[in-house]
Design a protein around this motif. Structure first.
Motif, short mmCIF file in Angstrom:
data_model
loop_
_atom_site.label_atom_id
_atom_site.label_comp_id
_atom_site.label_asym_id
_atom_site.label_seq_id
_atom_site.Cartn_x
_atom_site.Cartn_y
_atom_site.Cartn_z
N ASN C 23 0.83 -1.21 0.00
CA ASN C 23 0.00 0.00 0.00
C ASN C 23 0.86 1.26 0.00
O ASN C 23 0.58 2.22 -0.71
N LEU C 25 4.02 1.64 -0.99
CA LEU C 25 4.69 1.84 -2.28
C LEU C 25 3.69 2.35 -3.33
O LEU C 25 3.97 3.27 -4.10
N GLY C 26 2.50 1.72 -3.34
CA GLY C 26 1.47 2.15 -4.29
C GLY C 26 1.15 3.61 -4.12
O GLY C 26 1.00 4.35 -5.09
N ILE C 29 3.73 5.85 -5.64
CA ILE C 29 3.57 5.95 -7.09
C ILE C 29 2.39 6.88 -7.43
O ILE C 29 2.46 7.68 -8.35
N PHE C 30 1.34 6.78 -6.62
CA PHE C 30 0.20 7.68 -6.82
C PHE C 30 0.66 9.13 -6.70
O PHE C 30 0.25 10.00 -7.48
N GLY C 32 3.52 10.20 -7.44
CA GLY C 32 4.21 10.49 -8.71
C GLY C 32 3.22 10.97 -9.75
O GLY C 32 3.46 11.95 -10.47
N ALA C 33 2.07 10.28 -9.82
CA ALA C 33 1.02 10.69 -10.76
C ALA C 33 0.50 12.08 -10.41
O ALA C 33 0.23 12.90 -11.29
N ALA C 36 2.71 14.66 -11.78
CA ALA C 36 2.44 14.89 -13.20
C ALA C 36 1.19 15.77 -13.36
O ALA C 36 1.15 16.67 -14.20
N LEU C 37 0.20 15.49 -12.52
CA LEU C 37 -1.05 16.24 -12.60
C LEU C 37 -0.84 17.72 -12.29
O LEU C 37 -1.24 18.60 -13.06
N THR C 40 1.16 19.57 -14.97
CA THR C 40 0.34 19.99 -16.11
C THR C 40 -0.38 21.28 -15.79
O THR C 40 -0.46 22.19 -16.62
N LEU C 41 -0.89 21.38 -14.58
CA LEU C 41 -1.58 22.61 -14.19
C LEU C 41 -0.62 23.79 -14.18
O LEU C 41 -0.96 24.89 -14.62
#
Lengths: 316, 647, 204
Positions: C23, C25-26, C29-30, C32-33, C36-37, C40-41
């Motif tokens: 959980n 580690l997941g 990674i989230f 990390g996303a 990126a989000l 972009t903004l």
């Protein structure tokens, strides 16, 4: 076994015939009428040549390997399940593509830079003819600022003289393209992009918007007439004296979505009161002012109104 | 909103679709009720968190979407077969190419690959499931409900018609009024959530749940490709999420990101879209590469040639995928320097791709190549993909691209890459791993017919389109004049399209025929050439737990090693232990239903409905958070029975 | 689903089971996303930075005082959240409650000031529909604010679970993960402060 491979071989044959056929002069981008398109044609043919070599290499290797190492061959002594790599081979097929890409990149970059400049590269270059091209759903409006005339869906240009198109759009993103004179560039609202073209021959060439922009997209076309400088001068003088002036009301009607049935010519330009490169919302505001409300294409109102005026090409 | 605007009316094709949808729905409901299958559907499928079942559902949905997108394609081909055809009007044609593109990329290619990844990857790395099985179910259901939301647009409210790229300002309120474009935004947004979760899920799964002994550089190539793909997903999908959200704000709340008014910037949409869109291309091609690597190696009975080079090639491709997006709009006038830089970065991607092609060729070198159907699809891939690749390099040359851009040359190129690469991989992979899912192989005889029909149809359909591009035929025109001279090549192309359609139908028949008549497999490796761990467990794979005892890996191609060294992989009684597995749950499905309600409400700008839906989504999340989800144990008796171990 | 338990007392509770390790580690990674989000903004914001159209410019509306208070509240909450994790490592339930509740109050204070700020802008004629610039402004700052709001409700739910079930590997991993999220929002805010407020006031 060879029977199984025959379709592959036949396919390769058909492909090469197609490719060679593709190099004939029958296709518009291989039939250039000006220096820009000619430069692009040469670049394209050069790249097709290089790519054909790659295709031949891969297909020959493919065929040889498939035949030689098929399962039901007689002699299985050359089967080597542990063959898992070769530094030498892998280096070769890394370096050769790099060389090919360098061979492609150099002329590409050169042409990219060339195309940004005027087509007249002589020591005493002719001043380019400037034409402002404005895309409006679904027509093209051309202004000759110096000559003070404006046309819709056609242009006359003098042969052998560079033409600088200043592209913009009153609404959707469009792309100005006359394949036989040269590649396209986008026309965007609130922006001005520039494109140099030139015709080396007399004649009529088809141009169009090639960037999808809705219902009337297919028929957003125009014709480019390449005429001699003398004829061009005569035409501009004629139009200046004989054509009506462009009124604001008339121009605002052109801002509505739709096609025009016939080409038009005016003896004044819209640049006096609006340049869409600086006023992106002019068309939208005009539509609002004229009470044109955007309709859901599946709504009841849209079904009997708001259709593009005609589905036929507006030809001159 | 009036009812005649709610339901799409006035077109016989749509009425036909209405009737067939109604009949199919009634048929399914009748079947489920008459054969008392409701409970089975709920307990075995809707509530499942098992990666294999979710994978099968992904694939089934993708095949369904392939049918829908394929029908769209054939309608377009009929309209374009002859000059000045009146089969479809402009608006209808525009809607069809928009849905065709969107469905094929987002709702066909990606779920098909994700489905195969779901089925195969946990088996290939010797895991009992993915890291987050519950999240996996959420992924599937949000994808599925997003797809359904997008698909109902053509009977309710009207389909989007601004192209799958949805360039602004065309896709804005002024130029695309009505709910159509909202369907695109909401459908993709909901499905995108699922994809992002899949990315996180498999990244953790592959990084943390590999069998003992399987180091990173002992992972099968398909696993590697999935790992790299998931990294791309994690970094690319948030860009799409934002881009869609911004356009949604423009359309629903009057924001001015991309609009004509309020100093909006239409070019920003194109940039954001392709910043996601180009990596997306690699999301759908890298898993395909991985599958071909497995299949070519297996049926050449040889280890993969240049394993490390293959891995690094994929990593480089993934990194470059974020650095080439401008090549989708060289014609935007960004200037010579920008265009030159992006021309070169794009061409550079050709190098690792070329390396891969040669490595596949030399995997067959000195091998024993058998021409089974998965292998045929892989060989067809090499032939077609090379054409797609070299035309891609041609398109990368910006100065030349000014002539190719927006023409059928581009259309032909990306169909050679996406069909020749991705779709061929979907067929190859589905046939190859079919026994792992359903316990029998597909009929090889019919399968070969399918391949040849499809391969020939594909080339007949798309090769002429390169030539149409040379002849200046723009994409997305709904008709053309006879004087243009494009008629004959278009007719050829249409014939090819129908041959592909025929191949698809034959494939569906092949599924049915094999279900009825194929021999049932019990051994782990029905092909007899498997090299990776999925072939070490039975076919079909044991429900729930995959491996009674997790195998230990000592190198690449473990199953090949077991076979050569005559190691018996059948689990021994003494090694068996009860296996802990997660509980099934209906919450992901319910959550997706609420997503649908929210999405549907926002499409029609009924905000009360949107809010109700979102509240529902949050409630399901809270329920999950409080759930103790302790899971259950698969007992020894059940394992013994499944593995056929006698005491 | 392996359930290898680690019984080493130096290992924090949340790292003791396989599931909770996955959980965590997941969630990394989230994040990390999420980077990126937000990137972009930020890119969007920068592209639209000078596109105020006929609306007001940020220089006219931005006020340093409110922004600094918001910054102070959020930075402090990140610190108190860190203390809460320290208490969690000591398996001190009361400590977790005290420090997490302080964190939430500071977060709520941040939101109050942010909402006040938004209302003020709206009164002065800057809404999401005023111009491209203000669309980007409200979206980037609003997205962060929405994250904070969700974070507050989420942490409340987790605290309820800790109260009911005590500190187990599961609940302590939830506390830990929510703290990662909270620190992340803090980092994003630093970027917003720099890229949006300070540049908006100084660089224009």
């Amino acid at each position: 076994m060879f029977k199984r491979l025959r379709p592959f071989l036949a396919l390769g044959l058909v492909l090469s015939v197609f490719f060679l056929g593709g190099c004939s002069n029958s296709y518009v981008i291989f039939d250039p009428k000006g220096p820009v398109a000619a430069q692009q044609k040469d670049l394209i043919l050069y790249s097709i040549g290089l790519m054909a070599i790659i295709l031949v290499v891969v297909y020959v290797l493919f065929t040889v390997i498939l035949v030689k190492y098929r399962e039901n061959r007689k002699d299985l002594s050359n089967y080597d399940p542990h063959n898992h790599g070769s530094k030498k081979l892998e280096t070769i097929w890394t370096i050769i593509p790099i060389i090919i890409i360098i061979a492609l990149a150099i002329p590409t970059v050169k042409v990219i830079y060339d195309l940004e400049k005027s087509t007249d590269t002589s020591s005493k270059p002719k001043a380019p003819l400037v034409i402002n091209a404005t895309a409006v759903d679904w027509k093209w409006i051309f202004s000759y600022p110096k000559q003070g005339i404006e046309t819709v869906n056609y242009i006359n240009i003098p042969k052998d003289r560079p033409v600088l198109f200043k592209l913009t759009s009153a609404d959707s993103m469009s792309s100005f393209w006359v394949p036989q004179l040269g590649g396209q560039k986008y026309a965007m609202s609130g922006m001005e992009t520039e494109l140099y073209l030139q015709a080396d021959e007399l004649g009529t060439f088809e141009g169009r918007n090639s960037n999808f922009n809705g219902e009337g997209f297919t028929h957003q076309t125009f014709n480019v007439h390449s005429v001699s400088q003398a004829d061009f001068d005569k035409w501009t003088a004629d139009m200046k004296s004989k054509s009506p002036k462009l009124t604001k009301e008339q121009y605002d009607k052109l801002m509505l979505q739709g096609h025009v049935k016939k080409t038009m010519t005016f003896s004044s330009t819209h640049l006096k009161w609006v340049n869409h490169a600086h006023e992106a919302d002019y068309a939208v505001k005009t539509r609002e002012r004229l009470g044109v409300v955007p309709q859901n294409p599946h709504g009841s109102k849209a079904k009997d109104a708001n259709k593009p005026e005609s589905d036929s090409k507006g030809d001159s | 909103m009036k009812w005649d605007e709610f339901f799409v009316t006035g077109d016989p094709l749509i009425y036909g679709a209405d009737v067939s949808i109604a009949l199919t729905t009634v048929g399914i409901l009748f079947y489920l009720t008459y054969f008392k299958k409701w409970k089975w559907l709920w307990t075995e499928w809707i509530t499942t968190v098992d990666h294999k079942k979710l994978g099968i559902m992904y694939i089934a949905a993708a095949v369904l979407m392939m049918f829908r997108g394929g029908v769209d394609a054939l309608l377009m081909r009929v309209q374009l077969a002859t000059p000045d055809a009146k089969f479809l009007d402009s608006q209808h044609y525009n809607e069809i190419f928009t849905t065709h593109g969107t469905i094929m990329i987002i709702f066909m290619a990606m779920p098909f690959l994700i489905g195969l990844i779901n089925v195969v990857i946990p088996l290939q790395i010797g895991a009992r499931d993915v890291a987050f099985p519950y999240l996996n179910a959420v992924s599937f259901w949000t994808f599925f409900i997003g797809a359904m939301l997008f698909n109902i647009s053509f009977v309710i409210g009207g389909s989007p018609s601004a192209g799958w790229t949805s360039y602004m300002p065309l896709a804005g309120n002024e130029l695309s009024p009505g709910p159509g474009q909202n369907y695109y935004l909401l459908g993709l947004q909901i499905a995108g959530i699922g994809t992002l979760l899949t990315g996180i899920n498999f990244l953790v799964t592959i990084l943390k749940m590999r069998a003992p002994g399987m180091t990173l550089f002992r992972m099968p190539m398909f696993t590697w490709s999935a790992l790299v793909t998931m990294v791309i997903i994690v970094f690319a999908f948030p860009i799409l999420t934002i881009a869609l959200a911004l356009m949604t704000f423009d359309r629903l709340f009057g924001a001015h990101f991309f609009t004509l008014q309020g100093a909006g910037m239409d070019m920003l949409w194109a940039n954001l879209f392709w910043l996601w869109g180009h990596p997306e291309v690699y999301i759908v091609i890298l898993p395909a590469f991985g599958m071909f690597s497995e299949i070519i190696s297996a049926f050449s009975r040889k280890t993969l040639f240049g394993y490390k080079a293959m891995v690094w090639a994929m990593v480089i491709i993934a990194a470059y995928s974020f650095m080439v997006w401008v090549h989708h709009f060289f014609t935007m006038g960004s200037g010579a320097l920008v265009n030159s830089v992006f021309s070169i970065t794009t061409m550079i991607i050709g190098i690792p791709t070329g390396i891969k092609i040669f490595n596949w060729l030399f995997t067959m070198y000195k091998g024993r190549i058998s021409f089974t159907t998965p292998m045929l699809w892989s060989l067809g891939f090499i032939i077609n993909f090379v054409i797609g690749g070299v035309t891609g390099v041609m398109l990368a040359m910006a100065a030349a691209d000014y002539q190719y851009h927006n023409t059928y040359f581009l259309i032909a190129h990306f169909h050679y890459v996406l069909i020749g690469g991705t779709v061929y991989a979907c067929f190859a992979g589905l046939i190859y791993w079919y026994p792992k899912m359903f316990g029998h192989r597909l009929n090889e005889r019919i399968g070969k017919w399918v391949f040849w029909l499809f391969n020939i149809g594909f080339n007949v359909c798309f090769f002429p389109q390169f030539l149409l591009g040379f002849d200046g035929m723009p994409r997305r025109v709904y008709t053309y004049s006879a004087a243009s001279g494009w008629g004959p090549l278009n007719m050829v192309s249409t014939i090819g399209g129908f041959v592909m359609g025929l191949a698809f139908l034959l494939f569906v028949y092949c599924l049915y025929y094999s279900f009825r008549y194929a021999k049932r497999e019990v051994a782990g490796d029905p092909w007899g050439v498997g090299r990776t761990l999925e072939w070490a467990t039975t076919s079909t794979v044991p429900p729930h737990y995959n491996f009674a005892v997790i195998p230990t890996v000592t190198g690449l191609d473990p199953v090949e090693t077991f076979r050569n060294q005559k190691i018996d992989t059948k689990p021994k009684l003494a090694d068996l232990k009860p296996i802990h597995m997660p509980d099934y749950s209906g919450v992901p499905f319910v959550m997706a239903v609420f997503f649908f309600i929210a999405g549907f409400g926002l499409v029609f700008e009924w905000y009360w409905m949107g809010i109700v839906g979102l509240i529902g989504v949050f409630i399901t999340m809270i329920i999950r958070s409080f759930d103790r989800n302790e899971g259950f144990y698969v007992g020894l008796e059940e394992i013994k029975e499944t593995e056929r171990i006698n005491e | 689903m392996a359930h290898e338990e680690v019984h080493d007392h130096d290992t924090p509770l949340e790292y003791r089971t396989e599931t909770t390790r996955l959980n965590i580690l997941g969630f990394w990674i989230f994040l990390g996303a999420e980077i990126a989000l937000f990137s972009t903004l930020f890119a969007t914001y920068m592209a639209l930075m000078y596109r105020t159209g006929s609306g007001p410019s940020p220089t006219e509306l931005f006020e340093l005082k409110g922004v600094l208070i918001e910054t102070f509240l959020l930075l402090t909450s990140s610190f108190t959240c860190g203390i809460a994790i320290h208490e969690s490592r000591r398996q001190n339930r009361k400590g977790i409650f005290i420090w997490m509740i302080i964190t939430l109050l500071l977060g709520a204070g941040f939101l109050v000031f942010e909402i006040k700020e938004f209302i003020e802008y709206v009164h002065e004629g800057a809404t999401i529909g005023t111009s491209a610039y203000w669309s980007a402004f409200f979206t980037i700052v609003g997205t962060h604010g929405l994250h904070v709001t969700i974070g507050i409700f989420w942490i409340i739910l987790i605290l309820i679970q800790v109260a009911r079930r005590g500190l187990t590997p599961q609940t302590s991993s939830k506390v830990f993960i929510s703290s990662l999220y909270w620190h992340f929002l803090d980092v994003v805010w630093i970027f917003i402060l720099t890229a949006v407020y300070l540049t908006g006031m100084v660089l224009r």
